[in-house]
Structure formats: structure tokens, C-alpha cells
Write a protein that holds these residues in place. Structure first.
Motif, PDB file in Angstrom:
ATOM      1  N   GLU A  91       0.817  -1.217   0.000  1.00  0.00           N
ATOM      2  CA  GLU A  91       0.000   0.000   0.000  1.00  0.00           C
ATOM      3  C   GLU A  91       0.846   1.260   0.000  1.00  0.00           C
ATOM      4  OE1 GLU A  91       0.521  -1.269   4.329  1.00  0.00           O
ATOM      5  OE2 GLU A  91       0.241  -2.214   2.373  1.00  0.00           O
ATOM      6  N   THR A  92       2.131   1.151   0.338  1.00  0.00           N
ATOM      7  CA  THR A  92       3.025   2.310   0.366  1.00  0.00           C
ATOM      8  C   THR A  92       3.570   2.658  -1.022  1.00  0.00           C
ATOM      9  OG1 THR A  92       4.862   0.828   0.904  1.00  0.00           O
ATOM     10  CG2 THR A  92       3.731   1.898   2.744  1.00  0.00           C
ATOM     11  N   VAL A  93       3.303   1.803  -2.007  1.00  0.00           N
ATOM     12  CA  VAL A  93       3.806   2.030  -3.362  1.00  0.00           C
ATOM     13  C   VAL A  93       3.040   3.168  -4.029  1.00  0.00           C
ATOM     14  CG1 VAL A  93       3.982   1.012  -5.673  1.00  0.00           C
ATOM     15  CG2 VAL A  93       4.621  -0.337  -3.663  1.00  0.00           C
ATOM     16  N   THR A  94       3.756   4.012  -4.767  1.00  0.00           N
ATOM     17  CA  THR A  94       3.148   5.121  -5.501  1.00  0.00           C
ATOM     18  C   THR A  94       2.947   4.735  -6.959  1.00  0.00           C
ATOM     19  OG1 THR A  94       4.288   6.713  -4.080  1.00  0.00           O
ATOM     20  CG2 THR A  94       3.388   7.537  -6.166  1.00  0.00           C
ATOM     21  N   PRO A  95       1.714   4.815  -7.486  1.00  0.00           N
ATOM     22  CA  PRO A  95       1.500   4.481  -8.897  1.00  0.00           C
ATOM     23  C   PRO A  95       2.155   5.508  -9.814  1.00  0.00           C
ATOM     24  CG  PRO A  95      -0.512   5.351  -7.909  1.00  0.00           C
ATOM     25  CD  PRO A  95       0.469   5.184  -6.795  1.00  0.00           C
ATOM     26  N   ASN A  96       3.008   5.053 -10.706  1.00  0.00           N
ATOM     27  CA  ASN A  96       3.696   5.934 -11.651  1.00  0.00           C
ATOM     28  C   ASN A  96       4.042   5.136 -12.905  1.00  0.00           C
ATOM     29  OD1 ASN A  96       6.269   4.531 -11.150  1.00  0.00           O
ATOM     30  ND2 ASN A  96       6.211   5.560  -9.162  1.00  0.00           N
ATOM     31  N   LYS A  97       4.633   5.807 -13.897  1.00  0.00           N
ATOM     32  CA  LYS A  97       4.930   5.156 -15.172  1.00  0.00           C
ATOM     33  C   LYS A  97       5.895   3.985 -15.012  1.00  0.00           C
ATOM     34  CE  LYS A  97       4.034   9.149 -18.143  1.00  0.00           C
ATOM     35  NZ  LYS A  97       4.591  10.091 -19.143  1.00  0.00           N
ATOM     36  N   ASN A  98       6.900   4.152 -14.168  1.00  0.00           N
ATOM     37  CA  ASN A  98       7.867   3.068 -13.964  1.00  0.00           C
ATOM     38  C   ASN A  98       7.199   1.833 -13.363  1.00  0.00           C
ATOM     39  OD1 ASN A  98      10.046   4.527 -14.965  1.00  0.00           O
ATOM     40  ND2 ASN A  98      10.602   5.343 -12.958  1.00  0.00           N
ATOM     41  N   LEU A  99       6.303   2.080 -12.406  1.00  0.00           N
ATOM     42  CA  LEU A  99       5.593   0.966 -11.786  1.00  0.00           C
ATOM     43  C   LEU A  99       4.700   0.264 -12.801  1.00  0.00           C
ATOM     44  CD1 LEU A  99       4.899  -0.534  -9.096  1.00  0.00           C
ATOM     45  CD2 LEU A  99       2.916   0.987  -8.953  1.00  0.00           C
ATOM     46  N   VAL A 100       3.972   1.055 -13.602  1.00  0.00           N
ATOM     47  CA  VAL A 100       3.086   0.477 -14.617  1.00  0.00           C
ATOM     48  C   VAL A 100       3.886  -0.378 -15.591  1.00  0.00           C
ATOM     49  CG1 VAL A 100       1.556   0.990 -16.549  1.00  0.00           C
ATOM     50  CG2 VAL A 100       1.364   2.307 -14.432  1.00  0.00           C
ATOM     51  N   HIS A 101       5.022   0.120 -16.025  1.00  0.00           N
ATOM     52  CA  HIS A 101       5.869  -0.643 -16.953  1.00  0.00           C
ATOM     53  C   HIS A 101       6.339  -1.950 -16.312  1.00  0.00           C
ATOM     54  CE1 HIS A 101       8.789  -1.500 -20.086  1.00  0.00           C
ATOM     55  NE2 HIS A 101       9.722  -1.650 -19.144  1.00  0.00           N
ATOM     56  N   ALA A 102       6.746  -1.866 -15.053  1.00  0.00           N
ATOM     57  CA  ALA A 102       7.235  -3.060 -14.348  1.00  0.00           C
ATOM     58  C   ALA A 102       6.128  -4.092 -14.191  1.00  0.00           C
ATOM     59  CB  ALA A 102       7.802  -2.671 -12.986  1.00  0.00           C
ATOM     60  N   LEU A 103       4.921  -3.641 -13.829  1.00  0.00           N
ATOM     61  CA  LEU A 103       3.808  -4.576 -13.655  1.00  0.00           C
ATOM     62  C   LEU A 103       3.368  -5.167 -14.989  1.00  0.00           C
ATOM     63  CD1 LEU A 103       1.644  -2.721 -10.966  1.00  0.00           C
ATOM     64  CD2 LEU A 103       3.092  -4.727 -10.645  1.00  0.00           C
ATOM     65  N   THR A 104       3.448  -4.369 -16.030  1.00  0.00           N
ATOM     66  CA  THR A 104       3.130  -4.867 -17.375  1.00  0.00           C
ATOM     67  C   THR A 104       4.068  -6.014 -17.737  1.00  0.00           C
ATOM     68  OG1 THR A 104       2.373  -2.676 -18.087  1.00  0.00           O
ATOM     69  CG2 THR A 104       2.900  -4.256 -19.816  1.00  0.00           C
ATOM     70  N   THR A 105       5.346  -5.823 -17.440  1.00  0.00           N
ATOM     71  CA  THR A 105       6.345  -6.859 -17.722  1.00  0.00           C
ATOM     72  C   THR A 105       6.076  -8.121 -16.911  1.00  0.00           C
ATOM     73  OG1 THR A 105       7.999  -5.156 -18.194  1.00  0.00           O
ATOM     74  CG2 THR A 105       8.813  -7.384 -17.741  1.00  0.00           C
ATOM     75  N   LEU A 106       5.803  -7.946 -15.612  1.00  0.00           N
ATOM     76  CA  LEU A 106       5.518  -9.104 -14.756  1.00  0.00           C
ATOM     77  C   LEU A 106       4.272  -9.842 -15.226  1.00  0.00           C
ATOM     78  CD1 LEU A 106       6.276  -7.588 -11.233  1.00  0.00           C
ATOM     79  CD2 LEU A 106       7.582  -9.378 -12.387  1.00  0.00           C
ATOM     80  N   LYS A 107       3.263  -9.072 -15.614  1.00  0.00           N
ATOM     81  CA  LYS A 107       2.020  -9.685 -16.088  1.00  0.00           C
ATOM     82  C   LYS A 107       2.275 -10.489 -17.360  1.00  0.00           C
ATOM     83  CE  LYS A 107      -2.482 -10.012 -15.661  1.00  0.00           C
ATOM     84  NZ  LYS A 107      -3.104 -10.652 -14.500  1.00  0.00           N
ATOM     85  N   SER A 108       3.106  -9.948 -18.260  1.00  0.00           N
ATOM     86  CA  SER A 108       3.409 -10.649 -19.508  1.00  0.00           C
ATOM     87  C   SER A 108       4.186 -11.936 -19.269  1.00  0.00           C
ATOM     88  CB  SER A 108       4.220  -9.730 -20.442  1.00  0.00           C
ATOM     89  OG  SER A 108       5.529  -9.507 -19.928  1.00  0.00           O
ATOM     90  N   LYS A 109       4.849 -12.008 -18.118  1.00  0.00           N
ATOM     91  CA  LYS A 109       5.612 -13.208 -17.763  1.00  0.00           C
ATOM     92  C   LYS A 109       4.785 -14.207 -16.951  1.00  0.00           C
ATOM     93  CE  LYS A 109      10.147 -10.961 -17.889  1.00  0.00           C
ATOM     94  NZ  LYS A 109      11.362 -10.577 -17.136  1.00  0.00           N
ATOM     95  N   GLY A 110       3.498 -13.902 -16.784  1.00  0.00           N
ATOM     96  CA  GLY A 110       2.594 -14.862 -16.162  1.00  0.00           C
ATOM     97  C   GLY A 110       2.379 -14.710 -14.677  1.00  0.00           C
TER      98      GLY A 110
END
Length: 407
Positions: A91-110
Motif C-alpha cells: 500500500e506504500t507504493v506510488t503508482p507511476n509510469k515506472n511501476l506500470v511498466h514493471a507490472l506490465t512486464t511481470l504480467k506478460s511473464k505470467g
């Protein structure tokens, strides 16, 4: 450096085990000195001991693990298998472009993505397309807030997980509100405080449990009872041939099993099987928690230098949840069981060495690390030994549950 890793069950609407959240000590006192929670997560995940032990901790179920912003951006979760791990965004994480990119990558990896302790903010809209599970602390978010959140997110196909569910009333409310998963120890408390009627088979098992609780247990009487019960005999044989024991040769008859186990192990096994029978129609995780706690208490007694008291410590841990198993007041149940006075004192009056060993086990499983340290120091028990003992206890409980749930 050593790691405290505990687990908290996550159940589905049927009260069946869905996953565990793995909880670890991340910066208090001497466990992770002078480092951040992010670095603590990194060290934990990079630990070969942790990586190889996830299945032992979770019994093959999903593992929810908290990751801070830097860990997600650096793709730390990829050090763990995508089929095993749910990436829980703190919950302490701030939503930003870097986070979105990282989550996109993780999601693409399953990887499965969950948002922890979520409270709605428009800034999270950019993250939602990559999210699978929303976790809501029901002790913080009220009924109106939860309904409003569901309304705002109605266009997404999230699964919703209720955290801090500590009573059956809260579980039932969460079910009504449409939550899919439930995290907390609501299942380990009696549903109603009144004696539950037992069927004839359960009464027989209760009698056997009471008989094996005696200090002067009549082995021949117990063995004769086992031989008359085909189901119990089968369970005993399955157990001694399970992964809980590392045997090169298979045990093929009841007499061999009894000789192999010996009186103390036979007493312990019968107590576990009897308690499992009594917990019929209860969440399977309740029995797994009981067995884990019992085994952990047994280990702690040996570590404390009281090996002779290990069987008592095991029974203390197992009986500590008998009120939830039988839906009755703990004192009412124990007054009908011929337990030794020190076990009774530990469970009812919370005094004596066994009470301290039980308190240490409970504080550890609840990830109450400050309390864990306090009790360990009082008992002069090395904290560095606790993680391995807990891991063995969970593995032992999983080994039992594997064959018991097949019935």
C-alpha cells in the motif's frame, strides 16, 4: 543472517485453502539491522533456502509475497516461479509510469498481481489493467466504502480478498458483500459456544483421543481399538509410509507400524487422527494449523532442553485449537479429558513452561516478531533456530494433510 518466515492462510468462499501470504521479519531489532523493508525483501527472495522452501511452506498452494516499489521496478519477483507467487503490491507504493511498466512486464511473464490494503485513488486507474486481485482490510474499510469501491471498479473483473477476517460474522458479511477470498484466523475460533453433538464414529474417536491423552496410556488397549477400526488402521499405515518419514522400506502391516512408531509417536499420531475426525465439516486449514502448531511446540520443547516434555508440548499445541474443532468452551472440553495438570495449566491458566512454548509458537505463526523475540529471550531459545523448526513443522503437517485429504 537468518529469516523469520511465517504464513497466514487465505481461504475461498467454501472455506477451502486457496493460498498463503508469507510474512517475514523485515527490519526490527537484530533480524535485519539498518536496512529497509525493500532490501529485506530482496535478501529474503534471493535466499536459496527460502526459494527452495516455498513449497514446504505452502504445500504447493500460491504464495502471496509483499513487494515494495523498488523491488517491483527491479523485477525481483522474477527470481521466483510465476506459477507459485502472487506479487502483492504494498500500500506504500506510488503508482507511476515506472511501476506500470514493471507490472506490465511481470504480467506478460505470467505473474498474478494483487494490490494490498487497497484504498481507492484515481492515480491507480493506470495500474488496474494489470491487476488480478484487490485486497481490502475490512477492519479499516466500512460497508459503505466497500460498496462504493465495488461500484467504481465494476468494469474490471477483479477478484476481491477480505483481510483481517477474525470472526465468522465477518466472514459471512464478506461473503454477502461478494468477496472471493478471506484472510485471517476466523476459522480457528468456535462458531458457536455450545457443545456440538457428535455422531457415533466421532464419539469413538473422542474416547480414543481421551485414552491416548493419559500419562499411563494402555498401549495394548489402544492397539486393539485401532485394529478394530479399518479406517484408522489404514490411516496409520498410510502415515508411516508417507513423506513425513524417510523410509527406504515400506511398512506393510499394523504391527510393524506400531513397533516402528513406538508409544510416544503412536500416542501423537492417534491424537492427530482423532482430532482430524472430530474436525469433520470444519475448514481443512484448521486441522493443518493444529498439526503445525503441535509439531512446532514439540520442537521448541527439545530446543528448550526439555526433550522428555516434547510429547506434552505436542499435545498442548494440538489441544490449543480443540475449542474451534469441537465448537465448545476450551475448559468444558479439557475437563472431560484426563490431561496432565501442566497441559491443563498451560491451556486454561496460561502458566508454566508449556504455556510459554505455546505462546512462542502462536506469536511466530501470527508473525508477531516483537513478541516472538521477547518470549525466545525469556526462554533463552536461539531465534536463529526458529525458521528451520517452523519449516519442518509446516512440512510435517503438509505431509499428513496430503494423504488425509485424499480420503
Amino acid at each position: 543472517m537468518f529469516f523469520y518466515v511465517a504464513r497466514q492462510p487465505i481461504l475461498n468462499r467454501d472455506k477451502s485453502l486457496f493460498a498463503y501470504e508469507l510474512l517475514f521479519r523485515d527490519g526490527m531489532n537484530n533480524a535485519f539491522p539498518n536496512i529497509s523493508a525493500d532490501e529485506a525483501t530482496s535478501k529474503l527472495v534471493e535466499s536459496s533456502q527460502f526459494s527452495s522452501g516455498i513449497d514446504d511452506l505452502t504445500g504447493g498452494k500460491l504464495a502471496f509475497i509483499n513487494f515494495a516499489e523498488e523491488a517491483i521496478i527491479n523485477q525481483l519477483p522474477t527470481l521466483l516461479p510465476n506459477e507459485t507467487v502472487v506479487v502483492e503490491v504494498l500500500e506504500t507504493v506510488t503508482p507511476n509510469k515506472n511501476l506500470v511498466h514493471a507490472l506490465t512486464t511481470l504480467k506478460s511473464k505470467g505473474y498474478t498481481i494483487a494490490l494490498d490494503d487497497f484504498i481507492y485513488d484515481e492515480a491507480w486507474n493506470q495500474v488496474f489493467p494489470h491487476v488480478d486481485i484487490i485486497k481490502i482490510d475490512i477492519q479499516i474499510s466500512g460497508l459503505s466504502e466497500i460498496n462504493e469501491l465495488r461500484r467504481k471498479l465494476k468494469d474490471y473483473s477483479f477478484k476481491y480478498l477480505a483481510e483481517k477476517v477474525e470472526t465468522y460474522e465477518e466472514f459471512q458479511l464478506g461473503s454477502t458483500l461478494g468477496f472471493d477470498y478471506f484472510q485471517g484466523y476466523f476459522f480457528s475460533k468456535p462458531e458457536v459456544i455450545q457443545k456440538r453433538a457428535l455422531n457415533p464414529s466421532q464419539i469413538a474417536f473422542a474416547d480414543l483421543l481421551f485414552e491416548t491423552s493419559k500419562l499411563d496410556m494402555d498401549v495394548n488397549k489402544v492397539c486393539a481399538s485401532i485394529e478394530r477400526d479399518v479406517g484408522l488402521s489404514y490411516k496409520l499405515l498410510r502415515f508411516v509410509n508417507s513423506s513425513a518419514f524417510h523410509r527406504s522400506r515400506k511398512i506393510e502391516n499394523l504391527k510393524q507400524a506400531i513397533v516402528f512408531l513406538g508409544q510416544q509417536e503412536l500416542q501423537k499420531l492417534v491424537a492427530v487422527i482423532a482430532a482430524a475426525q472430530l474436525s469433520d465439516n470444519k475448514p481443512s486449514e484448521l486441522m493443518r494449523l493444529s498439526i503445525t502448531r503441535a509439531r512446532f511446540c514439540e520442537h521448541l520443547a527439545v530446543l528448550y532442553g526439555r526433550k522428555d516434555d516434547a510429547p506434552k508440548a505436542f499435545l498442548t499445541g494440538l489441544m490449543s485449537l480443540i475449542d474451534a474443532i469441537m465448537d465448545d468452551e476450551l475448559k468444558n472440553i479439557l475437563d472431560r479429558i484426563p490431561l496432565s495438570q501442566d497441559i491443563y495449566d498451560a491451556l486454561i491458566d496460561k502458566r508454566g513452561v508449556l504455556a510459554y512454548l505455546l505462546a512462542l509458537a502462536v506469536s511466530y505463526e501470527n508473525a508477531n516478531w516483537a513478541r516472538t523475540s521477547q518470549i525466545a529471550k525469556k526462554l533463552k531459545i536461539s531465534e536463529a533456530d526458529l525458521p528451520d523448526l517452523y519449516l519442518d513443522a509446516t512440512s510435517w503437517a503438509n505431509a499428513y494433510s496430503e494423504f488425509d485429504e485424499e480420503e
